[in-house]
Design a protein around this motif. Structure first.
Motif, PDB file in Angstrom:
ATOM      1  N   LEU A 285      28.878 -14.894 -22.705  1.00 45.49           N
ATOM      2  CA  LEU A 285      27.976 -13.779 -22.439  1.00 45.49           C
ATOM      3  C   LEU A 285      28.772 -12.508 -22.160  1.00 45.49           C
ATOM      4  CD1 LEU A 285      25.271 -15.409 -20.119  1.00 45.49           C
ATOM      5  CD2 LEU A 285      25.241 -15.115 -22.596  1.00 45.49           C
ATOM      6  N   ASP A 286      28.166 -11.380 -22.464  1.00 47.82           N
ATOM      7  CA  ASP A 286      28.781 -10.082 -22.194  1.00 47.82           C
ATOM      8  C   ASP A 286      28.412  -9.677 -20.778  1.00 47.82           C
ATOM      9  OD1 ASP A 286      30.067  -7.698 -22.401  1.00 47.82           O
ATOM     10  OD2 ASP A 286      28.615  -6.758 -23.765  1.00 47.82           O
ATOM     11  N   ASN A 886      15.170 -16.141 -22.250  1.00 47.90           N
ATOM     12  CA  ASN A 886      16.434 -15.442 -22.424  1.00 47.90           C
ATOM     13  C   ASN A 886      17.090 -15.191 -21.074  1.00 47.90           C
ATOM     14  OD1 ASN A 886      15.169 -13.124 -21.278  1.00 47.90           O
ATOM     15  ND2 ASN A 886      14.331 -12.581 -23.302  1.00 47.90           N
ATOM     16  N   ALA A 887      18.130 -14.348 -21.054  1.00 48.11           N
ATOM     17  CA  ALA A 887      18.894 -14.120 -19.828  1.00 48.11           C
ATOM     18  C   ALA A 887      18.081 -13.439 -18.738  1.00 48.11           C
ATOM     19  CB  ALA A 887      20.134 -13.296 -20.144  1.00 48.11           C
ATOM     20  N   PRO A 901      24.581  -9.794 -16.818  1.00 41.46           N
ATOM     21  CA  PRO A 901      24.929  -9.219 -18.118  1.00 41.46           C
ATOM     22  C   PRO A 901      25.043  -7.700 -18.086  1.00 41.46           C
ATOM     23  CG  PRO A 901      23.256 -10.907 -18.372  1.00 41.46           C
ATOM     24  CD  PRO A 901      23.414 -10.689 -16.903  1.00 41.46           C
ATOM     25  N   ALA A 903      23.837  -5.698 -20.008  1.00 38.10           N
ATOM     26  CA  ALA A 903      22.568  -5.055 -20.365  1.00 38.10           C
ATOM     27  C   ALA A 903      21.850  -4.482 -19.153  1.00 38.10           C
ATOM     28  CB  ALA A 903      21.671  -6.060 -21.084  1.00 38.10           C
ATOM     29  N   SER A 942      12.051 -14.364 -25.638  1.00 36.32           N
ATOM     30  CA  SER A 942      12.332 -13.583 -26.834  1.00 36.32           C
ATOM     31  C   SER A 942      12.635 -14.510 -27.998  1.00 36.32           C
ATOM     32  CB  SER A 942      13.510 -12.626 -26.583  1.00 36.32           C
ATOM     33  OG  SER A 942      14.679 -13.362 -26.227  1.00 36.32           O
ATOM     34  N   ASP A 981      19.896 -13.554 -33.006  1.00 37.19           N
ATOM     35  CA  ASP A 981      19.720 -12.368 -32.168  1.00 37.19           C
ATOM     36  C   ASP A 981      19.390 -12.757 -30.735  1.00 37.19           C
ATOM     37  OD1 ASP A 981      20.159 -10.573 -34.258  1.00 37.19           O
ATOM     38  OD2 ASP A 981      18.056 -10.641 -34.892  1.00 37.19           O
ATOM     39  N   TYR A 982      19.553 -14.015 -30.412  1.00 31.43           N
ATOM     40  CA  TYR A 982      19.169 -14.518 -29.103  1.00 31.43           C
ATOM     41  C   TYR A 982      20.036 -13.913 -28.005  1.00 31.43           C
ATOM     42  CZ  TYR A 982      18.525 -17.758 -25.221  1.00 31.43           C
ATOM     43  OH  TYR A 982      18.293 -18.293 -23.987  1.00 31.43           O
ATOM     44  N   TYR A 983      19.398 -13.564 -26.904  1.00 33.75           N
ATOM     45  CA  TYR A 983      20.069 -12.961 -25.756  1.00 33.75           C
ATOM     46  C   TYR A 983      20.216 -14.051 -24.688  1.00 33.75           C
ATOM     47  CZ  TYR A 983      20.633  -9.920 -21.634  1.00 33.75           C
ATOM     48  OH  TYR A 983      21.081  -9.323 -20.478  1.00 33.75           O
ATOM     49  N   GLY A 984      21.319 -14.814 -24.768  1.00 33.73           N
ATOM     50  CA  GLY A 984      21.548 -15.892 -23.827  1.00 33.73           C
ATOM     51  C   GLY A 984      22.705 -16.756 -24.281  1.00 33.73           C
TER      52      GLY A 984
END
Length: 1009
Positions: A285-286, A886-887, A901, A903, A942, A981-984
């Motif tokens: 993860l970022d 998602n996250a 994250p 984000a 998402s 495109d998943y955020y996790g």
């Protein structure tokens, strides 16, 4: 290491005796069955029409019935007389008869059979059926596909390959479990496991792990780990009523048939398979760095008006990341805690052979796998598998005996470091002090490596054995009996020493250290006598099967906890504990009997009727409710065999088929209709207490699953293009669930039947093509696609029941009810949500009305196989269209202690800001914070669709040496690349608390001679 040596030595001893005795046995058998003295040695090479060598061709001398099989390079050698006749046969090619006529060398070319599909035999459980003439829905995966995947569990090898079968790996830790659904979720109680049959023996897939003795690192332990994928010949999944109704109450969620490898007639063959695998986390993860984290952390403290308190040294414990720790320090905890490389070493040795009457196979395997976590945690597995097949000289008597033993040792740390890798502050202290000891930084943090002081150990022993005896009373009548036994033993423990906790708590071995153990065992035996009658007339074929089943299963479990030890060196000795608690104990017997039958009628070789039925009796129901009737009818019309299509060069196969029937389920556990009691874990005056856990209710009965299917099969250009499409509808009723009770009763629920109906419908498409087929180059493709749909059709009085918050009529069982997030208020900086009930405030449950379905919309896989001479390349992609948490589900408010994250930097800072996330908060005040509500909103769900390179395999076969030595070298990859495109962490396993499936790279060597 000492235990490891012992296990290896035992395995070597088993292999040594099998390797020593098997050739002697083979020689004796050959000597004992020799007929006439051989007059000549005939040899040659067998190829297809393109000149490619054919291995595995059966070569039989008609006068003596002596046989052999061709090697991988197509060569064969056999003894025969000058005037004998040789018969060459193999699935997919026309049988060839060649007279010897005094020759010593006979080279032959075999022609592909247009009707080869009809010769591919599928395992349907109690009977076998050709691919072309089956009336039911059966998906299959063969050994050649599984062998190209570096996996330790057969379920992992099945992922993405079978239409209608959705398999999800729950953790990347070795030995972990899988979730399996065959054509969707049928029952409200959440049980989706199909029935597993290994060589005719039912095999329990439910883990015996106890909640108190199973850390979050692994969850449930999959019993299917005990089955070595390298020992499997094929796996068939039975899906529709025609295929599953003969299993009655056990076939509601589908049936998975696992067939292990058997020996083949021919010269004694030795095979060795060695491989090494490297594994790592495929996606990080970022997360924020120290400067970003401290920025929003201080901003949150300031927003809450707590900045002046930062100057108070007595409050440093609330925010040591700000006031105590080095603000310039940075650690990438993902690389530190889950960024390691896991290693797997796998060795498989086997010996096989036999003559035309007796064949044998003995194989042994050893696997060791580490983890990506710090420390020396590892998983080890040793297995021994044997199979013996024999038939009498006249072919009337046959016997097949198979057995396997597996020993697993799983030694893991006390916690999964994944969640800490995502959440630890980036400026947290070093793990070790200058002297190499765990660093507690003056007791200001919980060192994650303290979990290495804990220990989780799970040791399992599994035995599966089966014997099948048959005798042909007449040419048309066969008497057969299958007898099987399984034993699954799990012994596990978790140690929790005081050294795994912050020293500032003042814990000692005497007041804290504890050990929790779990001793569980499951044994089962089954006997199934059967009578099979077959008769073929000019235009009619009739196949009748009747049989009965007697099965008994017993299981027991005891979970103990010892507290207070003189020192941690004695923590594994319960006798040294100051106190001993019995957390739970159970002892259950399950008895099951059945009468089943099948009538298969084939007219004019193209109209097929298949009737199956079963009457089941189960000890899980009360008197008067113990028996249930299940059955199905299957129809098929092979229209390509009509005169209109017989001469067609375009359509080689065409079939319409359909089925309807009822299967059931008794998968509710034992003794649910009786008053039951559990050990409470408490005592009175030194006496252990029992507490009631279940209420007497003899009225509930079988769940029922009504299955309907229609399918079309088409083959074109000699089946070089083959398409199978199936539509299905399953309706499950009489749902067995726990009916919630009022707290005043003293019980949480009462097991009973609900008048609820769950419907699963779907479309399945399977396509396989041979794109290019020449002497030097071949290219083939497989594609499967499943479009499922699940919904709750009926549920009496749902609105007034406690299930109203979970289910909605007309919606899937897999929905979640959420708040509708309206974003961040630009003036207040706080999340806003839709007030569905209009009462002026957003609350639970009145405003949890947004519905998201977390089941896949469609899924499948596509594989391509390329062969150029001795070089082959296999590439398989898995794809899935779905939505998932998602996250945001885990982090929605910036400023709380713990990393998040990057984000979340897009947060509200001043009036007028249009931001994704609300204002920062320290988490220490009563200032309104709606982050928790945002985590339960549609913002936390998402798109999680993905396209994954599930497997790639590059194999090179060296030219066969003069001494018959075959060598294959291969390079394999698993989960190498994912497009999403998943955020996790991972779209298929969207959890921040468990290690996701790993990326794997394997180098292997196969030697045969």
């Amino acid at each position: 290491m000492k235990n490891s040596s012992i296990h290896i030595s035992r395995t070597k001893m088993f292999l040594f005796f099998h390797l020593l005795l098997a050739p002697l046995l083979h020689q004796k058998l050959v000597a004992g069955t020799t007929l006439d003295p051989p007059q000549n040695t005939i040899s040659g090479t067998i190829t297809d029409m393109n000149g490619l060598p054919l291995g595995g061709v059966n070569v039989v001398v008609t006068s003596t019935n002596r046989g052999t099989i061709s090697d991988m390079d197509g060569t064969y050698s056999i003894q025969a007389g000058n005037n004998d006749l040789l018969v060459f046969s193999i699935v997919g090619f026309r049988t060839l008869e060649v007279p010897i006529d005094g020759r010593n060398t006979i080279n032959v070319q075999m022609e592909e059979d247009v009707t080869q599909l009809g010769e591919v035999v599928l395992n349907a459980g109690y009977y076998t059926v050709s691919e072309k003439e089956r009336t039911g829905s059966i998906a299959t995966i063969k050994s050649e596909i599984m062998e190209k995947q570096p996996v330790a569990n057969p379920l992992a090898a099945m992922q993405g390959h079978l239409s209608g079968v959705n398999i999800v790996q729950n953790t990347g830790v070795p030995g972990g479990s899988f979730s399996v659904e065959v054509r969707g979720r049928n029952f409200l109680n959440g049980v989706t496991d199909p029935l597993y049959i290994v060589d005719g023996v039912p095999y329990g897939s439910q883990s015996l792990a106890a909640p108190r003795v199973s850390t979050e690192i692994i969850g449930n332990i999959s019993p299917l780990n005990a089955i070595n994928p390298n020992d499997i010949e094929s796996i068939e999944v039975l899906k529709d009523a025609d295929a599953t109704a003969i299993y009655g109450s056990r076939g509601a969620n589908g049936v998975v048939l696992i067939t292990t490898k058997k020996g083949k007639s021919g010269k004694t063959r030795f095979d060795a398979h060695l491989s090494t695998t490297l594994s790592e986390v495929s996606n990080f993860l970022d997360l924020m760095n120290s400067q970003q984290y401290l920025e929003i952390r201080r901003e949150g403290i300031d927003n809450d008006g707590l900045t002046p308190l930062l100057e108070n040294p007595t409050l440093d414990g609330f925010w040591p990341d700000i006031t105590v720790w080095d603000n310039n320090r940075y650690t990438d905890w993902q690389k530190e805690l889950i960024g390691g490389t896991a290693y797997r070493q796998n060795a498989q040795l086997s010996i096989s052979g036999g003559n035309e009457l007796t064949q044998f196979l003995v194989s042994g395997g050893y696997l060791k796998e580490t983890t990506v976590f710090p420390g020396d945690a590892n998983y080890r597995k040793a297995s021994l598998n044997s199979n013996l097949t024999h038939r009498s000289k006249n072919g009337k008597f046959k016997i097949n005996f198979s057995s396997s033993y597996t020993r697993e040792d799983n030694r893991l740390p006390g916690a999964d470091f994944t969640q800490q890798a995502y959440s630890l502050e980036p400026n947290a202290p070093a793990l070790f002090d200058e002297e190499g000891n765990l660093n507690w930084e003056n007791n200001t943090w919980d060192n994650p490596l303290a979990a290495l002081e804990e220990e989780f150990v799970a040791a399992t022993n599994t035995i599966i054995s089966n014997a099948i005896l048959s005798y042909a009373i007449t040419p048309n009548l066969e008497l057969k009996s299958s007898m099987g036994f399984t034993r699954y033993r799990l012994d596990s423990y978790v140690t929790n020493p005081n050294t795994a906790r912050n020293p500032g708590l003042g814990l000692t071995p005497q007041n804290f250290s504890n050990l929790t153990t779990n001793a569980s065992e499951r044994e089962s035996w089954i006997v199934e006598p059967q009578l099979n009658w077959k008769k073929h007339w000019d235009r009619l074929s009739l196949d009748i099967l009747v049989g009965t089943t007697f099965q008994q299963e017993s299981s027991n479990q005891i979970v103990l906890r010892g507290r207070g030890f003189p020192n941690n060196g004695l923590i594994k000795n319960l006798a040294a504990a100051q106190s001993l608690e019995i957390f739970s104990t159970s002892d259950a017997d399950y008895r099951y009997s059945a009468l089943f039958g099948r009538i298969n009628l084939k007219l004019y070789d193209r109209y097929i009727l298949n009737l199956t039925g079963r009457r089941d009796g189960s000890s899980r129901f009360g008197p008067g409710r113990q028996f249930g009737n299940f059955g199905a009818v299957g129809l098929a019309w092979i229209f390509s065999r009509e005169a209109l299509f017989k001469e067609s060069s375009f359509l080689s196969h065409g079939k319409l088929r359909g089925s309807y029937g009822i299967t059931g389920s008794d998968n509710i556990g034992d003794y649910r209709y009786l008053d039951t009691y559990n050990v409470s874990g408490e005592s009175y005056a030194g006496t252990t207490l029992l507490e009631p856990s279940g209420i007497f209710n003899p009225q509930f009965g079988w769940e029922a699953n009504r299955k309907l299917e229609a399918a079309l099969e088409l083959g074109f250009f000699n089946d070089r293009v083959f398409l199978n499409t199936s539509w299905y509808r399953n309706r499950s009723s009489n749902q067995l669930v726990g009916i919630p009770l009022a707290a005043t009763t003293g019980f949480s629920q009462l097991t009973g039947n609900f008048d609820a109906v769950v419907e699963n419908t779907g479309l399945e498409v399977d396509l396989r093509t041979v794109n290019v087929r020449s002497k030097q180059f071949q290219w083939s493709t497989t594609l499967n696609l499943t479009i499922p749909k699940n919904k709750l059709v009926e549920f009496d009085d749902l609105e007034s029941s406690t299930f109203a918050n979970r289910y909605v009529i007309g919606e899937p069982l897999t929905i979640v009810k959420l708040y509708n997030a309206l974003g961040v208020n630009p003036e207040t900086g706080i999340y806003e949500f839709e007030d569905y009930d209009g009462d002026g405030e957003v609350s639970n449950p009145g405003d949890l009305e947004w519905i998201e379905d977390l089941a896949p919309k469609w899924y499948g896989g596509m594989g391509n196989t390329f062969t150029l001479g001795n070089l082959s390349l296999d590439v398989f992609f898995q794809f899935k269209k779905q939505r998932a948490y998602n996250a945001v589900r885990f982090d929605a408010t910036p400023g709380f202690r713990g990393n998040v994250p990057v984000a979340l930097l897009d947060r509200w800072q001043q009036p007028g800001d249009i931001a994704t996330y609300q204002r920062s908060s320290s988490g220490f005040t009563t200032v309104e914070d709606l982050g928790g509500r945002q985590q339960s909103s549609n913002a936390a769900v998402s798109d999680a669709s993905f396209l994954r390179l599930r497997n790639i395999s590059l194999n090179y076969k060296l030219p066969t040496m003069e001494n018959g030595l075959d060598i294959n070298v291969y390079l394999q990859g698993q989960n190498l690349w994912t497009l999403t495109d998943y955020y996790g962490p991972d779209p298929e396993q969207p959890s921040s608390t468990r290690l996701p499936p790993l990326r794997q790279l394997t180098l292997g060597l196969q030697i045969s001679f």
